[in-house]
Design a protein around this motif. Structure first.
Motif, mmCIF file in Angstrom:
data_model
loop_
_atom_site.group_PDB
_atom_site.id
_atom_site.type_symbol
_atom_site.label_atom_id
_atom_site.label_comp_id
_atom_site.label_asym_id
_atom_site.label_seq_id
_atom_site.Cartn_x
_atom_site.Cartn_y
_atom_site.Cartn_z
ATOM 1 N N GLY A 66 0.791 -1.240 0.000
ATOM 2 C CA GLY A 66 0.000 0.000 0.000
ATOM 3 C C GLY A 66 0.817 1.281 0.000
ATOM 4 O O GLY A 66 0.258 2.368 0.021
ATOM 5 N N ALA A 67 2.147 1.141 -0.017
ATOM 6 C CA ALA A 67 2.981 2.341 0.111
ATOM 7 C C ALA A 67 3.231 3.022 -1.229
ATOM 8 O O ALA A 67 3.094 2.423 -2.292
ATOM 9 C CB ALA A 67 4.321 1.960 0.756
ATOM 10 N N GLU A 68 3.615 4.286 -1.128
ATOM 11 C CA GLU A 68 4.079 5.061 -2.290
ATOM 12 C C GLU A 68 5.597 5.055 -2.237
ATOM 13 O O GLU A 68 6.191 5.580 -1.282
ATOM 14 C CB GLU A 68 3.662 6.528 -2.152
ATOM 15 C CG GLU A 68 2.188 6.784 -2.200
ATOM 16 C CD GLU A 68 1.736 7.186 -3.602
ATOM 17 O OE1 GLU A 68 2.621 7.370 -4.472
ATOM 18 O OE2 GLU A 68 0.520 7.282 -3.804
ATOM 19 N N VAL A 69 6.219 4.492 -3.255
ATOM 20 C CA VAL A 69 7.680 4.431 -3.275
ATOM 21 C C VAL A 69 8.201 5.317 -4.411
ATOM 22 O O VAL A 69 7.623 5.325 -5.498
ATOM 23 C CB VAL A 69 8.150 2.967 -3.473
ATOM 24 C CG1 VAL A 69 9.660 2.887 -3.658
ATOM 25 C CG2 VAL A 69 7.701 2.106 -2.284
ATOM 26 N N VAL A 70 9.246 6.076 -4.133
ATOM 27 C CA VAL A 70 9.908 6.842 -5.200
ATOM 28 C C VAL A 70 11.363 6.396 -5.259
ATOM 29 O O VAL A 70 12.048 6.335 -4.229
ATOM 30 C CB VAL A 70 9.824 8.366 -4.965
ATOM 31 C CG1 VAL A 70 10.563 9.122 -6.072
ATOM 32 C CG2 VAL A 70 8.374 8.828 -4.892
ATOM 33 N N THR A 71 11.826 6.062 -6.462
ATOM 34 C CA THR A 71 13.221 5.668 -6.647
ATOM 35 C C THR A 71 13.923 6.748 -7.462
ATOM 36 O O THR A 71 13.276 7.687 -7.938
ATOM 37 C CB THR A 71 13.328 4.327 -7.413
ATOM 38 O OG1 THR A 71 12.907 4.561 -8.769
ATOM 39 C CG2 THR A 71 12.455 3.250 -6.786
ATOM 40 N N ILE A 72 15.214 6.580 -7.657
ATOM 41 C CA ILE A 72 15.989 7.553 -8.428
ATOM 42 C C ILE A 72 15.380 7.773 -9.826
ATOM 43 O O ILE A 72 15.418 8.881 -10.362
ATOM 44 C CB ILE A 72 17.483 7.114 -8.510
ATOM 45 C CG1 ILE A 72 18.370 8.214 -9.068
ATOM 46 C CG2 ILE A 72 17.655 5.825 -9.306
ATOM 47 C CD1 ILE A 72 18.709 9.309 -8.109
ATOM 48 N N GLU A 73 14.777 6.718 -10.389
ATOM 49 C CA GLU A 73 14.181 6.842 -11.727
ATOM 50 C C GLU A 73 12.975 7.764 -11.731
ATOM 51 O O GLU A 73 12.551 8.238 -12.786
ATOM 52 C CB GLU A 73 13.737 5.459 -12.259
ATOM 53 C CG GLU A 73 14.872 4.515 -12.624
ATOM 54 C CD GLU A 73 15.281 3.590 -11.486
ATOM 55 O OE1 GLU A 73 14.945 3.882 -10.319
ATOM 56 O OE2 GLU A 73 15.945 2.571 -11.768
ATOM 57 N N GLY A 74 12.398 8.006 -10.543
ATOM 58 C CA GLY A 74 11.163 8.797 -10.477
ATOM 59 C C GLY A 74 11.404 10.281 -10.241
ATOM 60 O O GLY A 74 10.447 11.035 -10.056
ATOM 61 N N LEU A 75 12.657 10.722 -10.215
ATOM 62 C CA LEU A 75 12.936 12.111 -9.834
ATOM 63 C C LEU A 75 12.846 13.104 -10.993
ATOM 64 O O LEU A 75 12.334 14.202 -10.839
ATOM 65 C CB LEU A 75 14.333 12.224 -9.207
ATOM 66 C CG LEU A 75 14.525 11.576 -7.827
ATOM 67 C CD1 LEU A 75 15.943 11.861 -7.351
ATOM 68 C CD2 LEU A 75 13.501 12.103 -6.827
ATOM 69 N N ALA A 76 13.381 12.739 -12.146
ATOM 70 C CA ALA A 76 13.424 13.687 -13.268
ATOM 71 C C ALA A 76 12.015 13.891 -13.817
ATOM 72 O O ALA A 76 11.152 13.021 -13.693
ATOM 73 C CB ALA A 76 14.354 13.155 -14.354
ATOM 74 N N ALA A 77 11.773 15.052 -14.394
ATOM 75 C CA ALA A 77 10.473 15.327 -15.006
ATOM 76 C C ALA A 77 10.324 14.489 -16.273
ATOM 77 O O ALA A 77 11.304 13.952 -16.802
ATOM 78 C CB ALA A 77 10.373 16.813 -15.341
ATOM 79 N N ALA A 78 9.089 14.402 -16.775
ATOM 80 C CA ALA A 78 8.812 13.570 -17.954
ATOM 81 C C ALA A 78 9.656 14.007 -19.155
ATOM 82 O O ALA A 78 10.064 13.181 -19.970
ATOM 83 C CB ALA A 78 7.326 13.631 -18.289
ATOM 84 N N ASP A 79 9.947 15.299 -19.246
ATOM 85 C CA ASP A 79 10.741 15.784 -20.390
ATOM 86 C C ASP A 79 12.244 15.614 -20.163
ATOM 87 O O ASP A 79 13.061 16.095 -20.958
ATOM 88 C CB ASP A 79 10.420 17.254 -20.675
ATOM 89 C CG ASP A 79 10.900 18.190 -19.557
ATOM 90 O OD1 ASP A 79 11.458 17.686 -18.554
ATOM 91 O OD2 ASP A 79 10.720 19.417 -19.694
ATOM 92 N N GLY A 80 12.609 14.949 -19.071
ATOM 93 C CA GLY A 80 14.024 14.683 -18.836
ATOM 94 C C GLY A 80 14.713 15.735 -17.982
ATOM 95 O O GLY A 80 15.877 15.564 -17.633
ATOM 96 N N THR A 81 14.001 16.812 -17.606
ATOM 97 C CA THR A 81 14.618 17.823 -16.744
ATOM 98 C C THR A 81 14.964 17.198 -15.404
ATOM 99 O O THR A 81 14.107 16.593 -14.751
ATOM 100 C CB THR A 81 13.638 19.004 -16.499
ATOM 101 O OG1 THR A 81 13.182 19.477 -17.757
ATOM 102 C CG2 THR A 81 14.315 20.120 -15.708
#
Ligand SMILES: Cc1cc2nc3c(=O)[nH]c(=O)nc-3n(C[C@H](O)[C@H](O)[C@H](O)COP(=O)(O)OP(=O)(O)OC[C@H]3O[C@@H](n4cnc5c(N)ncnc54)[C@H](O)[C@@H]3O)c2cc1C
Ligand code: FES
Ligand code: FES
Lengths: 264, 167
Positions: B69-84
């Motif tokens: 049930g948790a929300e996990v954020v990894t390094i892959e989830g940090l950049a914006a969709a446009d790569g910023t």
């Protein structure tokens, strides 16, 4: 890691029932000690009973002249809780030095005390503050709780539910951290409370203990000067690659003086 | 086998795991998010740090089932969709805060948690203490500390753009 069954009960009663029915089942709270041990196959529980879903084990409250902290309180919560910071700031400061940020974000007060690692921080605080351990079936005074290295008075199917810390007049803590493991080489918690002066020592021996000679000296005179004549015998203290018993005995005195300075 | 539902970088997954499956194994082996690294067996190095419900945790010392049930954020989830890049990632690049890069994903995730939890600002000492759970064998930490301080200024709104490393 060997595999195991996983249970996540939502009440203390249900957790105890699972533990009572299966002597090889074990509770898991923060997992910061248990999971590394399981990875090394030092332990082979048939089932893990995750205490993370039990609301009764959470929360910090003031009850009369004591702060009662739920067993599932994370080190980070103890370090930042406004009630703890106001009533027993030394305990909050101590919790802020346990391991590192990520250990404090998962590891719990209950897990640390139930584990009774000789180098853990909390046992010295519990002894010095004269804490009472509230379990799923009884109350245990701190002096009877810590039985020996990694051993407590808890039965296999008994859960630590909360710990009640009487609010001291003054308290302070100091430790020398091993720079690699971050555990205490020797740590001293001093407290002047409703039941007098108590001094808890961790890291130095196979189990946290009370330094009664210091307690007598500080009862007469609450100051670092009072510790000048106090001795700590190296007998029964730990000797390992990080330091010999003589060195640890010396550290106990030095840390006690620093703890007094911390208490103010 | 137990089933676990976790949201990773905004995407919800329901997968079968063993009781003993670690969160980092679920991330790397099942979801193929190999940006999160494993550097030790003793819960000390911090290469595996991810965010779970907004807090930094060592994903090597967490069962996958504990992340139910948790929300996990990894390094892959940090950049914006446009790569910023996230300001912390940008700062690590600008300040040369990595050499081999092995510790970097965990460093970045820990550093973001540290900055977010300290809106009042961070001294150099605070940053060094705050990154106590992350070990780097290459950089000597100096540039990491500088990068975190620079990213904190952007994340706290004190600057709109990263201060240049040289200049
Ligand atoms: C890198 C690192 C550095 C660390 N540094 C320090 C340090 O400097 N000082 C320090 O004090 N500690 C340190 N620790 C240990 C940390 O504080 C652990 O969080 C703590 O010892 C155990 O708490 P836990 O909640 O993770 O327990 P778990 O690992 O989940 O459990 C530990 C044991 O207690 C039992 N248990 C757990 N909860 C209960 C309960 N409510 N009732 C009965 N039994 C229970 C479990 O069955 C298990 O045997 C460190 C750990 C790591 C990984
Ligand atoms: S891999 Fe998780 S702390 Fe080292
Ligand atoms: S950059 Fe190589 S381990 Fe940190």
């Amino acid at each position: 890691m060997y595999d195991f069954e996983y249970h996540k009960p939502t009440t203390i009663a249900d957790a105890v029932k699972i533990l009572a029915a299966d002597p090889d089942a074990k509770p898991i709270s923060g997992g910061m000690t248990l999971l590394p041990a399981l990875k090394h196959r030092l332990n082979k529980p048939s089932a893990l009973v995750d205490l993370g879903g039990i609301a009764e084990l959470r929360g910090v409250k003031r009850e009369g002249n004591a702060i009662v902290i739920g067993a599932m309180a994370k080190h980070y919560e103890v370090a930042t809780d406004p009630l703890v910071k106001e009533a027993i700031p030394a305990l909050a400061r101590m919790a802020s030095t346990v391991g590192d940020t990520q250990v404090r974000n998962r590891g719990t007060l209950g897990g640390s005390l139930a584990n009774n690692d000789p180098a853990a921080d909390y046992p010295a605080a519990a002894l010095a503050l004269g804490a009472t351990f509230i379990t799923s079936r009884r109350s245990i005074p701190a002096d009877d709780f810590f039985v020996g290295m990694f051993t407590t008075a808890l039965e296999p199917d008994e859960l630590l539910v909360a710990v009640s810390f009487p609010i001291p007049e003054k308290a302070g803590y100091a430790k020398l951290r091993n720079p690699a493991s971050r555990y205490s080489m020797a740590g001293v918690f001093v407290a002047k409370g409703p039941a007098g002066v108590k001094v808890g020592v961790n890291g130095a021996a196979s189990c946290a203990f009370r330094q009664t000679e210091m307690e007598a000296a500080l009862s007469a005179n609450w100051s670092a000067d009072a510790l000048s004549g106090v001795t700590q015998s190296p007998d029964d203290l730990n000797s390992d690659i990080h330091g010999g018993a003589e060195y640890r005995a010396h550290l106990v005195i030095v840390m006690a003086k620093r703890a007094l300075a911390d208490a103010g | 086998m137990p089933q676990v539902t976790v949201t990773v970088n905004g995407q919800t997954h329901t997968v079968e795991v063993e009781g003993r499956t670690l969160l980092v194994e679920l991330l790397r082996e099942t979801l193929r998010l190999t940006g999160t690294h494993v550097g030790c067996d003793t819960s000390q190095c911090g290469a595996c740090v991810v965010h779970m419900n907004g807090e930094s945790v060592k994903s090597c010392t967490l069962l996958a089932v504990q992340a139910q049930g948790a929300e996990v954020v990894t390094i892959e989830g940090l950049a914006a969709a446009d790569g910023t890049l996230h300001p912390m990632q940008e700062a690590f690049r600008e300040y040369h805060a990595l050499q081999c890069g092995f510790c970097t994903p965990g460093m970045v995730m820990s550093a973001i948690d540290l900055v977010q939890k300290n809106p009042q600002g961070l001294s150099e000492h605070d940053i060094r203490e705050g990154l106590d759970g992350n070990i780097c064998r290459c950089t000597g930490y100096h540039n990491i500390v500088k990068a975190v301080a620079a990213a904190a200024d952007v994340m706290h709104g004190k600057r709109t753009e990263l201060a240049p490393a040289i200049g």
